[in-house]
Design an enzyme around this catalytic site. Structure first.
Site, PDB file in Angstrom:
ATOM      1  N   SER A 136       0.849  -1.190   0.000  1.00 47.65           N
ATOM      2  CA  SER A 136       0.000   0.000   0.000  1.00 47.65           C
ATOM      3  C   SER A 136       0.882   1.236   0.000  1.00 47.65           C
ATOM      4  O   SER A 136       2.041   1.194   0.444  1.00 47.65           O
ATOM      5  CB  SER A 136      -0.898   0.011   1.241  1.00 47.65           C
ATOM      6  OG  SER A 136      -1.503   1.282   1.430  1.00 47.65           O
ATOM      7  N   TYR A 149      -1.474  -0.923  10.409  1.00 53.74           N
ATOM      8  CA  TYR A 149      -1.643  -1.207   8.981  1.00 53.74           C
ATOM      9  C   TYR A 149      -0.464  -0.660   8.187  1.00 53.74           C
ATOM     10  O   TYR A 149       0.118  -1.357   7.343  1.00 53.74           O
ATOM     11  CB  TYR A 149      -2.950  -0.586   8.493  1.00 53.74           C
ATOM     12  CG  TYR A 149      -3.183  -0.703   7.001  1.00 53.74           C
ATOM     13  CD1 TYR A 149      -3.739  -1.857   6.460  1.00 53.74           C
ATOM     14  CD2 TYR A 149      -2.858   0.345   6.148  1.00 53.74           C
ATOM     15  CE1 TYR A 149      -3.955  -1.964   5.093  1.00 53.74           C
ATOM     16  CE2 TYR A 149      -3.068   0.251   4.785  1.00 53.74           C
ATOM     17  CZ  TYR A 149      -3.622  -0.906   4.262  1.00 53.74           C
ATOM     18  OH  TYR A 149      -3.828  -1.001   2.904  1.00 53.74           O
ATOM     19  N   LYS A 153       2.366  -2.890   6.019  1.00 51.20           N
ATOM     20  CA  LYS A 153       2.587  -2.721   4.587  1.00 51.20           C
ATOM     21  C   LYS A 153       4.041  -2.351   4.286  1.00 51.20           C
ATOM     22  O   LYS A 153       4.590  -2.742   3.248  1.00 51.20           O
ATOM     23  CB  LYS A 153       1.634  -1.660   4.026  1.00 51.20           C
ATOM     24  CG  LYS A 153       0.165  -2.080   4.073  1.00 51.20           C
ATOM     25  CD  LYS A 153      -0.087  -3.357   3.285  1.00 51.20           C
ATOM     26  CE  LYS A 153      -1.561  -3.714   3.206  1.00 51.20           C
ATOM     27  NZ  LYS A 153      -1.823  -4.927   2.392  1.00 51.20           N
TER      28      LYS A 153
END
Length: 245
Positions: A136, A149, A153
């Site tokens: 991401s 998160y 990533k």
């Protein structure tokens, strides 16, 4: 003037050749005789990737946590004349992943490593293969409030480099896709709030939200022979969002 015109014509033909190659127009079915397993592929970016790989000639296996989602995706893609089957895979269930994953880091990093480990023997039997990990833009440009998160990533960028090094002698390439703000149900918390959407666009060079199809073509390219000399790399599809660690 005649010489200049000739050079311009040659440049035009060369440019058309490059454009056709990059769009997949130059060769039909670049992924013919390939099998593609696409996880989390019944919606959003994953579904767009599954569709594009199948359109480019691969037999695609879609997967999701819920049988009804798998059935719907398979029916849709088969209805388009594509070679697709499906399977249920819940990375949070021990019987599906061999171990229970309970945190974001487990799901995004450990499950990716375990899935790669599971498919490598089959790739070796076929003489090699290509793995594309989906990270991401959050790996480079952290999204406020999504700390775990973002970290998970970023870890995938390192995992890509490491796996590429480990698997190169087995004729397996490993690359990574890092999508920016793409209009999916998963990212709707970022674009449904118009004020938040506009603030995100301010950091982009291309002032709009991306589409899943704009990620799918990159994945198809990375899986094809056109990318046979590319491994260990991350391609950012983020509209010019800052992407340097």
């Amino acid at each position: 003037m005649r010489r200049a015109g000739l050079l311009l014509a040659l440049s035009g033909r060369a440019w058309r050749s490059v454009r056709m190659a990059s769009s997949g127009m130059a060769r039909r079915d670049p992924l013919a005789n390939k099998v593609a397993l696409v996880t989390a592929s019944t919606d959003g970016i994953g579904f767009a990737i599954a569709r594009r790989l199948a359109q480019d000639g691969a037999h695609v296996v879609v997967s999701s946590r819920k049988q009804q989602n798998v059935d719907r995706a398979v029916a849709t893609l088969q209805g388009e004349g594509l070679s697709v089957t499906g399977t249920v895979c819940h990375v949070g269930k021990a019987e599906d992943r061999e171990r229970l994953v309970v945190t974001i880091l487990d799901i995004n990093v450990k499950a990716t490593a375990l899935m790669t480990k599971a498919v490598v023997p089959e790739m070796e039997k076929r003489g090699g293969g290509s793995v594309v990990i989906v990270a991401s833009i959050g790996a480079y440009f952290p999204v406020p409030g999504l700390g775990p998160y973002n970290v998970s990533k970023t870890a995938l960028l390192g995992l890509t480099k490491n796996l590429a090094r480990e698997l190169d002698q087995r004729n397996i390439r490993v690359n990574c896709l890092a999508p920016g703000l793409i209009k999916t149900s998963f990212s709707q918390v970022l674009w449904k709030d118009k004020e938040r959407e506009e603030s995100i666009k301010e950091i982009m060079q291309i002032k709009r939200i991306g589409k899943p199809d704009e990620c799918a073509g990159i994945v198809s390219f990375l899986c094809s022979e056109d990318a046979s000399y590319i491994t260990g790399e991350t391609v950012v599809v983020g509209g010019g969002t800052p992407s340097r660690l």
